[in-house]
Design a protein around this motif. Sequence first.
Motif, PDB file in Angstrom:
ATOM      1  N   GLY A 115       0.799  -1.205   0.000  1.00  0.00           N
ATOM      2  CA  GLY A 115       0.000   0.000   0.000  1.00  0.00           C
ATOM      3  C   GLY A 115       0.835   1.259   0.000  1.00  0.00           C
ATOM      4  N   LEU A 116       0.310   2.298  -0.629  1.00  0.00           N
ATOM      5  CA  LEU A 116       0.955   3.602  -0.650  1.00  0.00           C
ATOM      6  C   LEU A 116      -0.115   4.644  -0.351  1.00  0.00           C
ATOM      7  CD1 LEU A 116       3.674   5.156  -1.458  1.00  0.00           C
ATOM      8  CD2 LEU A 116       2.462   5.631  -3.599  1.00  0.00           C
ATOM      9  N   ARG A 117       0.025   5.314   0.779  1.00  0.00           N
ATOM     10  CA  ARG A 117      -0.914   6.364   1.142  1.00  0.00           C
ATOM     11  C   ARG A 117      -0.436   7.678   0.526  1.00  0.00           C
ATOM     12  NH1 ARG A 117      -0.499   2.913   5.549  1.00  0.00           N
ATOM     13  NH2 ARG A 117       1.346   4.051   6.245  1.00  0.00           N
ATOM     14  N   LEU A 118      -1.170   8.121  -0.461  1.00  0.00           N
ATOM     15  CA  LEU A 118      -0.817   9.308  -1.243  1.00  0.00           C
ATOM     16  C   LEU A 118      -1.747  10.454  -0.878  1.00  0.00           C
ATOM     17  CD1 LEU A 118       0.685  10.640  -3.724  1.00  0.00           C
ATOM     18  CD2 LEU A 118      -1.158   9.680  -5.135  1.00  0.00           C
ATOM     19  N   ALA A 119      -1.190  11.638  -0.643  1.00  0.00           N
ATOM     20  CA  ALA A 119      -2.004  12.818  -0.347  1.00  0.00           C
ATOM     21  C   ALA A 119      -1.581  13.965  -1.249  1.00  0.00           C
ATOM     22  CB  ALA A 119      -1.854  13.228   1.112  1.00  0.00           C
ATOM     23  N   LEU A 120      -2.567  14.711  -1.731  1.00  0.00           N
ATOM     24  CA  LEU A 120      -2.301  15.927  -2.482  1.00  0.00           C
ATOM     25  C   LEU A 120      -2.686  17.127  -1.638  1.00  0.00           C
ATOM     26  CD1 LEU A 120      -1.939  14.043  -4.970  1.00  0.00           C
ATOM     27  CD2 LEU A 120      -2.948  15.901  -6.319  1.00  0.00           C
ATOM     28  N   LEU A 121      -1.753  18.042  -1.498  1.00  0.00           N
ATOM     29  CA  LEU A 121      -1.958  19.265  -0.737  1.00  0.00           C
ATOM     30  C   LEU A 121      -1.729  20.458  -1.656  1.00  0.00           C
ATOM     31  CD1 LEU A 121      -0.655  16.993   1.292  1.00  0.00           C
ATOM     32  CD2 LEU A 121      -0.443  18.921   2.856  1.00  0.00           C
ATOM     33  N   GLY A 122      -2.340  21.582  -1.306  1.00  0.00           N
ATOM     34  CA  GLY A 122      -2.090  22.786  -2.074  1.00  0.00           C
ATOM     35  C   GLY A 122      -3.346  23.547  -2.411  1.00  0.00           C
ATOM     36  N   ASP A 123      -3.382  24.035  -3.656  1.00  0.00           N
ATOM     37  CA  ASP A 123      -4.437  24.946  -4.095  1.00  0.00           C
ATOM     38  C   ASP A 123      -5.358  24.286  -5.110  1.00  0.00           C
ATOM     39  OD1 ASP A 123      -2.879  24.884  -6.433  1.00  0.00           O
ATOM     40  OD2 ASP A 123      -1.848  26.747  -5.951  1.00  0.00           O
ATOM     41  N   SER A 124      -5.997  25.110  -5.942  1.00  0.00           N
ATOM     42  CA  SER A 124      -6.982  24.580  -6.885  1.00  0.00           C
ATOM     43  C   SER A 124      -6.380  23.645  -7.921  1.00  0.00           C
ATOM     44  CB  SER A 124      -7.705  25.733  -7.593  1.00  0.00           C
ATOM     45  OG  SER A 124      -6.789  26.578  -8.259  1.00  0.00           O
ATOM     46  N   LEU A 125      -5.089  23.791  -8.227  1.00  0.00           N
ATOM     47  CA  LEU A 125      -4.453  22.864  -9.163  1.00  0.00           C
ATOM     48  C   LEU A 125      -4.365  21.471  -8.559  1.00  0.00           C
ATOM     49  CD1 LEU A 125      -1.548  25.001 -10.657  1.00  0.00           C
ATOM     50  CD2 LEU A 125      -3.682  24.345 -11.766  1.00  0.00           C
ATOM     51  N   ALA A 126      -4.031  21.402  -7.277  1.00  0.00           N
ATOM     52  CA  ALA A 126      -3.981  20.104  -6.602  1.00  0.00           C
ATOM     53  C   ALA A 126      -5.376  19.543  -6.392  1.00  0.00           C
ATOM     54  CB  ALA A 126      -3.260  20.236  -5.263  1.00  0.00           C
ATOM     55  N   TYR A 127      -6.348  20.435  -6.201  1.00  0.00           N
ATOM     56  CA  TYR A 127      -7.730  19.997  -5.984  1.00  0.00           C
ATOM     57  C   TYR A 127      -8.386  19.534  -7.280  1.00  0.00           C
ATOM     58  CZ  TYR A 127     -12.612  20.038  -4.566  1.00  0.00           C
ATOM     59  OH  TYR A 127     -13.912  19.668  -4.317  1.00  0.00           O
ATOM     60  N   GLY A 128      -8.136  20.277  -8.363  1.00  0.00           N
ATOM     61  CA  GLY A 128      -8.703  19.892  -9.655  1.00  0.00           C
ATOM     62  C   GLY A 128      -9.751  20.827 -10.207  1.00  0.00           C
ATOM     63  N   SER A 129      -9.806  22.065  -9.727  1.00  0.00           N
ATOM     64  CA  SER A 129     -10.789  23.025 -10.239  1.00  0.00           C
ATOM     65  C   SER A 129     -10.613  23.210 -11.744  1.00  0.00           C
ATOM     66  CB  SER A 129     -10.620  24.374  -9.538  1.00  0.00           C
ATOM     67  OG  SER A 129     -10.856  24.251  -8.161  1.00  0.00           O
ATOM     68  N   GLY A 130     -11.732  23.172 -12.448  1.00  0.00           N
ATOM     69  CA  GLY A 130     -11.712  23.345 -13.893  1.00  0.00           C
ATOM     70  C   GLY A 130     -11.851  22.060 -14.672  1.00  0.00           C
ATOM     71  N   ALA A 131     -11.555  20.923 -14.056  1.00  0.00           N
ATOM     72  CA  ALA A 131     -11.683  19.638 -14.738  1.00  0.00           C
ATOM     73  C   ALA A 131     -13.151  19.253 -14.866  1.00  0.00           C
ATOM     74  CB  ALA A 131     -10.933  18.547 -13.981  1.00  0.00           C
ATOM     75  N   ALA A 132     -13.459  18.535 -15.923  1.00  0.00           N
ATOM     76  CA  ALA A 132     -14.846  18.126 -16.159  1.00  0.00           C
ATOM     77  C   ALA A 132     -15.264  16.991 -15.237  1.00  0.00           C
ATOM     78  CB  ALA A 132     -15.018  17.702 -17.620  1.00  0.00           C
TER      79      ALA A 132
END
Length: 223
Positions: free
Chosen positions: A21-38
Amino acid sequence: MLKDSPAPRHSPARSGSLHGGLRLALLGDSLAYGSGAARVQDTLGPRLAVVLEDAGFDVDLTVLAVPGAVSHDLAAQARRAVPLDVDLAVVVVGANDLARMVPPAQAAAGLAGALGTLRAAGADVVVVPAPDMSMVPFVPPAFRSLVQAASAALQREQAAVARAAGAQVAGVSDAVATAFAADLAMFSADRFHPSSAGYAVIADALAPHVLAAAVARRDDDAA
């Protein structure tokens, strides 16, 4: 479109891994969150998880990023990551610092504090420095060289504190900026956030860095 919500998104691990297992986390702003993606699947976290899963890792993904976040806001995200026992954190930040004219040293200090928390908790970290904001369509041509210089200054500060904290730096800004400047389809309808196609370009550029960090983590654990 994705809803701009700070609530974490979580994806359970897939069975049948070669490496555990690999516990992966994304931190940051809208780019890390995914704003704009369909679709959520088009955003960075799920795209990077697929790359890792294809390499044989069982990925447990959590997206802690918050749209609109500046580097100072990373401290709260890092604290939320600690009880998750994150193995690998990908930090994408800097666009909002540039947009709000946060001094580079101040933004870098916010990043450094969060990296200290993550590293102390045992996480390996890949830092994705600020994008080159000069390629955003609404930046007037006369100001693009100034915006590019400001972006580069922040990137240098971020890279310095990342390396000092023992994090890896994914220097993908030039390649991403070139792709975005050449094709408006890389942007979503707001002409600021990436589209699904734009996130694919960013994920492709990041994938080798994230995969290398995951492999190094696996090898260290096996040693």
